[in-house]
Design a protein around this motif. Structure first.
Motif, short mmCIF file in Angstrom:
data_model
loop_
_atom_site.label_atom_id
_atom_site.label_comp_id
_atom_site.label_asym_id
_atom_site.label_seq_id
_atom_site.Cartn_x
_atom_site.Cartn_y
_atom_site.Cartn_z
N SER A 132 0.58 -1.48 0.29
CA SER A 132 0.36 0.16 -0.09
C SER A 132 0.38 1.23 0.25
CB SER A 132 -1.38 -0.26 0.70
OG SER A 132 -0.40 0.19 2.78
N VAL A 133 0.55 2.35 -0.55
CA VAL A 133 0.95 3.43 -0.21
C VAL A 133 1.31 4.18 1.18
CG1 VAL A 133 0.53 5.85 -0.37
CG2 VAL A 133 -0.23 4.33 -3.04
N GLU A 134 0.32 3.17 2.17
CA GLU A 134 0.44 3.98 3.45
C GLU A 134 1.51 3.05 4.20
OE1 GLU A 134 -2.39 2.70 1.81
OE2 GLU A 134 -3.06 5.10 1.98
N ARG A 137 8.25 2.60 4.94
CA ARG A 137 9.20 2.39 4.93
C ARG A 137 10.81 3.57 4.99
NH1 ARG A 137 7.81 -2.97 0.92
NH2 ARG A 137 6.46 -3.98 1.99
N LEU A 138 9.62 4.97 3.32
CA LEU A 138 10.48 5.59 3.48
C LEU A 138 11.05 6.45 4.09
CD1 LEU A 138 8.38 7.11 0.28
CD2 LEU A 138 11.33 6.18 0.12
N ALA A 142 10.87 15.63 0.41
CA ALA A 142 11.68 14.46 -0.60
C ALA A 142 10.16 13.39 -0.88
CB ALA A 142 12.71 14.24 -0.43
N ILE A 143 10.23 12.90 0.82
CA ILE A 143 9.12 11.44 0.70
C ILE A 143 8.05 11.69 0.67
CG2 ILE A 143 7.46 10.24 2.73
CD1 ILE A 143 10.25 10.37 4.64
N GLU A 144 7.31 12.96 -0.06
CA GLU A 144 6.41 13.82 -0.37
C GLU A 144 6.23 13.14 -2.19
OE1 GLU A 144 3.44 13.68 1.07
OE2 GLU A 144 4.03 13.22 2.74
N ASN A 145 7.19 14.07 -2.60
CA ASN A 145 7.35 13.77 -3.73
C ASN A 145 7.80 12.16 -4.40
OD1 ASN A 145 7.56 16.37 -3.77
ND2 ASN A 145 9.67 17.18 -4.37
N ALA A 172 5.38 7.30 -6.93
CA ALA A 172 5.26 6.28 -6.52
C ALA A 172 3.57 6.08 -7.36
CB ALA A 172 5.40 5.84 -5.19
N GLU A 173 2.58 6.53 -6.27
CA GLU A 173 0.85 6.32 -7.47
C GLU A 173 1.33 5.97 -8.76
OE1 GLU A 173 -2.51 7.89 -5.04
OE2 GLU A 173 -1.10 9.10 -3.68
N TYR A 174 2.17 7.39 -9.24
CA TYR A 174 1.51 7.26 -10.99
C TYR A 174 2.14 6.37 -10.79
CZ TYR A 174 4.03 8.74 -14.75
OH TYR A 174 3.44 9.22 -16.68
#
Length: 191
Positions: free
Chosen positions: A127-129, A134-135, A145-148, A153-155
């Motif tokens: 999952s994205v969560e 992990r990041l 940077a994590i938000e980017n 990742a979703e893309y």
């Protein structure tokens, strides 16, 4: 005949861990990294010509102009990644099964170029969560940077269906075994 293994995944999904395990624990697979080029700075102990060929954005653009890349991508502004054609051909001629640790578009491009001689794998986080956890746990990136990386990742996950196989890395040991089985089967097939 040497083959190509393409592995793509969002940052933090365990791709490098799985690929490094395969290469270290299963020498019988005769896997060797394709050393990509990047315009980003080395991280940690990374060395030029080992993990990557580190080029300036200007050098990278010149090689694009010279049509030297099998694939390349400007992942972020002035942040290029790419695979040199000559490097891959040299490794294949030496009988190495070449492993590509590349972004999704690069992976799709390489698969199109080599067809059945290549197998593409997409390593997906559960999952994205979980990916966020992990990041953040790596402690190597700023919150921005994590938000980017999460947005990217979703893309990237939208491209997973274009890969030959998807391995969901919920349990690392299971993901390793599933990847090993897929790679072993692929390498043993007749072309």
């Amino acid at each position: 005949m040497a083959r190509l293994l393409i592995v793509s995944a969002p940052s933090g999904s365990g791709k490098s861990t799985i690929v490094n395990w395969l290469m270290k624990e299963h020498p019988e697979l005769n896997l060797y990294f394709s050393i990509s080029c990047t315009s980003r700075a080395p991280r940690g102990t990374e060395q030029h010509g080992v993990e990557y060929f580190f080029l300036s954005p200007e050098e990278f653009r010149q090689r694009i102009e010279n049509d030297e890349f099998l694939e390349y991508e400007e992942v972020y502004e002035n942040r290029f990644y790419g695979t040199l054609k000559a490097q891959v051909e040299r490794q294949l001629e030496e009988g190495q099964n070449v492993v590509f640790d590349v972004d999704v578009k690069g992976g799709i491009n390489i698969k199109h170029h080599y067809g059945d001689r290549a197998m593409s794998l997409f390593i997906q986080p559960p999952s994205v969560e979980e990916l966020r956890r992990r990041l953040e746990g790596r402690g190597t990136d700023t919150p921005e940077a994590i938000e980017n990386r999460l947005a990217k990742a979703e893309y990237e996950m939208s491209f997973a269906p274009q890969f030959d196989h998807i391995v969901i890395n919920d349990d690392l040991d299971i993901a390793k075994q599933e990847t090993l089985q897929l790679v072993s089967t692929f390498l043993s097939q007749e072309l």
